[in-house]
Write a protein that holds these residues in place. Structure first.
Motif, PDB file in Angstrom:
ATOM      1  N   THR A  96       1.056  -1.341   0.143  1.00 42.91           N
ATOM      2  CA  THR A  96      -0.238  -0.203  -0.201  1.00 42.91           C
ATOM      3  C   THR A  96       0.951   1.154  -0.230  1.00 42.91           C
ATOM      4  O   THR A  96       0.248   1.987  -0.054  1.00 42.91           O
ATOM      5  CB  THR A  96      -1.377  -0.295   1.093  1.00 42.91           C
ATOM      6  N   SER A 155       4.149   2.071   2.421  1.00 40.79           N
ATOM      7  CA  SER A 155       3.003   2.985   3.700  1.00 40.79           C
ATOM      8  C   SER A 155       4.802   2.779   4.249  1.00 40.79           C
ATOM      9  O   SER A 155       3.823   2.846   5.820  1.00 40.79           O
ATOM     10  CB  SER A 155       1.665   1.950   4.564  1.00 40.79           C
ATOM     11  N   GLN A 175      -7.037  -3.921   4.932  1.00 42.31           N
ATOM     12  CA  GLN A 175      -6.257  -3.662   3.482  1.00 42.31           C
ATOM     13  C   GLN A 175      -6.028  -2.346   3.600  1.00 42.31           C
ATOM     14  O   GLN A 175      -4.845  -2.452   2.983  1.00 42.31           O
ATOM     15  CB  GLN A 175      -7.666  -3.069   2.674  1.00 42.31           C
ATOM     16  N   HIS A 176      -5.675  -2.172   5.283  1.00 44.19           N
ATOM     17  CA  HIS A 176      -4.762  -1.114   5.202  1.00 44.19           C
ATOM     18  C   HIS A 176      -3.963  -1.216   6.191  1.00 44.19           C
ATOM     19  O   HIS A 176      -4.827  -1.933   7.693  1.00 44.19           O
ATOM     20  CB  HIS A 176      -4.855   0.525   5.030  1.00 44.19           C
TER      21      HIS A 176
END
Length: 584
Positions: A387, A389, A447-448
């Motif tokens: 993602t 991050s 999902q994150h």
């Protein structure tokens, strides 16, 4: 409201706060620290599977030593704390691999084509053409290798191998004609050929992903696997890897033994009449752990780039350990006598069916704890890479630990005594096992990386905090007089010893085979089944014990047989020593 502080328990609170404050910035990062060194999930699973077996043996041994030489409890306790921090901080000096350079962006050129393209076999003697990696801008088809000349318009493509009437389709063009062995193809309308020289592509693509080399150069899976094994094998023979393993072993074993003895010391200080206040003391450890985990994660992100520099975390650990050792010197431990029954009372306790069932499912709970502790952040960092991050990942991990500590653990540690008193040890254990299943399936759905903060803030309390309080409380409840540290060592050794070994070994293999999401989902099903099985077995042995008590009314309840019997009679037997004064 009159807020009163028990000064006698203040050193215990300070110890718990700074003991776990030293661990906050380091302990959650052990596996990802190894990942940054280059350790694979499977190998990390093997390493962390050995660790619990070591401290499972060390906990009862040190507990027995402390029980039989109670005057040396404080010295042994402080030496273990110093060994723990010294070993963990020794990781500071391990050389980290150099941060890989970011490859230059790959520039593709547009090659104009004639309406029809001739296909010919590439001859190595032709020096006027170059090898290119190409694809069409109008399709999502994979790239292909061709040889092109430097002409303004391309009317001929050269390929490796024999040219047939199916070659056009392999290059994503339509067949035009086959005349006297010459094959002509028609490119798609409004399609441009985008290419870059294959020599440039090799360097860039190998830096990004080994699998793309397979597409461009037709490298087999076996060759890639052999290369991976060779690289990994050389790393696992280095001093860096074995220093990491040894220091991690020493630090983790010392931490777990010190934590176990610290629980026994806390119960000794509280005494039997205040044992239910254990959770409110242990909660201070949760506060310290959360504060330094958040602070350490933020500082590591600020201090470093893509490859994390853990220097701020090590400094926090050293300072917290120094304060903790100072507070331990101020601990006033009650005077305890050594047991003189050669362990008979201890053996009797370990034969009680409810105790056996409880210890077995403490192992099961330890298995789930182990997998979450060792692989939750591993899964989180993989998700962060997907993602984009990674720049904030240590901050996110710090926020996760802080949420676990300040919301989940703090609340349930403070109220664990009341919950256990109302539900009993068996029902509380069943509830905690069910919550482990709910927690792991929720982790598998994120999902994150930031989504994990919400889940852990809610689920850490009813799983780890409540389960841990139940286990140590039950151990203190059934411990015979003089065996508090020994029983804590046995029960805790089964929980975070054998249980952690199973979680690390099985969890590592599951993670390698099923991936993070698959492994968490499978173990969530196992946790729900374990909760149901525990409820059935614990209730069965409890009913059987109650029926046995009705047949033998004089038998004592579990736990009561370890307590000294006191008569309610007004006149008690008195023994008067006979000496000269008695006859005077």
């Amino acid at each position: 409201m009159n807020f009163k502080v028990d000064r006698g328990l203040l050193p215990v609170k300070i110890h718990f706060f700074f003991f776990f404050a030293a661990l906050g910035p380091l302990l959650p990062q052990m596996n990802v620290f190894g990942r940054q060194l280059g350790v694979s999930p499977g190998v990390m699973g093997l390493v962390t599977a050995v660790l619990p077996l070591l401290w499972a043996a060390a906990k009862p041994i040190f507990g027995y030593v402390v029980d039989f030489w109670p005057n040396h409890r404080k010295l042994v306790f402080m030496l273990l704390i110093a060994t723990m921090s010294g070993s963990y901080c020794g990781l500071w000096f391990l050389p980290m691999p150099e941060e890989p350079s970011i490859p230059e962006p790959l520039l593709e050129s547009i090659y104009p084509l004639n309406d029809t393209i001739y296909l010919k076999k590439y001859e190595k003697s032709d020096d006027l053409i170059d090898r290119f990696n190409c694809h069409w801008n109008c399709t999502t088809d994979k790239k292909f290798i061709v040889y092109l000349s430097n002409a303004t318009y391309i009317n001929t493509m050269y390929i490796d191998g024999v040219v047939t009437n199916t070659t056009c389709s392999l290059l994503h063009m339509d067949l035009d004609s086959v005349r006297e062995g010459d094959v002509t193809c028609i490119p798609g309308s409004d399609c441009n050929l985008l290419c870059y020289e294959e020599t440039i592509g090799l360097l860039n693509e190998s830096a990004r992903n080994m699998s793309s080399l397979k597409t461009g150069l037709d490298v087999s899976d076996d060759v890639i696997k052999m290369a991976d094994v060779e690289v990994e094998g050389s790393f696992y023979l280095t001093v860096t890897f074995w220093a990491f393993v040894i220091l991690m072993c020493l630090g983790t074993v010392a931490f777990n033994v010190a934590n176990c003895i610290g629980d026994a010391v806390c119960f000794d200080v509280l005494g039997s009449d205040r044992g239910s206040r254990y959770g409110s003391q242990r909660a201070w450890g949760t506060v310290g752990y959360g504060v330094t985990a958040l602070l350490g994660g933020w500082l590591v992100d600020v201090y470093s780039g893509t490859y994390k520099d853990f220097t701020p975390a090590f400094i926090i650990a050293i300072v917290a350990t120094a304060v903790d050792l100072t507070s331990c010197r101020a601990l006033t431990l009650p005077s305890l006598s050594s047991p003189d029954d050669a362990g008979k009372a201890l053996r009797d306790v370990l034969k009680i069916p409810r105790v056996v069932v409880f210890i077995v499912f403490a192992v099961v709970a330890g298995t789930f704890d182990s997998f979450i502790i060792y692989y939750m952040f591993w899964f989180l960092e993989e998700l962060a890479e997907q993602t984009g991050s990674m720049a904030q990942i240590k901050l996110i991990e710090g926020v996760v630990v802080a949420a676990e500590s300040f919301i989940g653990e703090l609340l349930f540690f403070f109220f664990s005594g009341k919950i256990i008193k109302k539900w009993g040890y068996g029902t509380t254990m069943t509830f905690a096992l069910f919550c482990y299943g709910l927690r792991m399936v929720m982790i598998s759905l994120i999902q994150h990386p930031w989504h994990l903060v919400f889940i852990e803030s809610i689920m850490q309390g009813p799983t780890y905090a409540l389960c841990y309080s139940t286990i140590v409380g039950y151990a203190a409840h059934v411990a015979p007089e003089g065996y508090s540290a020994t029983v804590q060592g046995i029960v805790a050794g089964m929980d975070d010893g054998v249980g952690f070994a199973l979680g690390s070994l099985v969890g590592g293999q599951l993670y390698s085979r099923l991936g993070g999401r698959g492994a968490f989902r499978l173990l969530s099903v196992v946790a729900v089944l374990a909760a149901g099985t525990h409820a059935f077995l614990f209730n069965s042995v409890t009913k059987r014990a109650a029926a046995h008590k009705e047949r033998q009314p004089t038998s004592l309840e579990e736990g009561e047989k370890m307590l000294a019997m006191q008569s309610d009679a007004i006149y008690r037997d008195t023994v008067v020593p006979i000496d000269d004064k008695t006859h005077s």
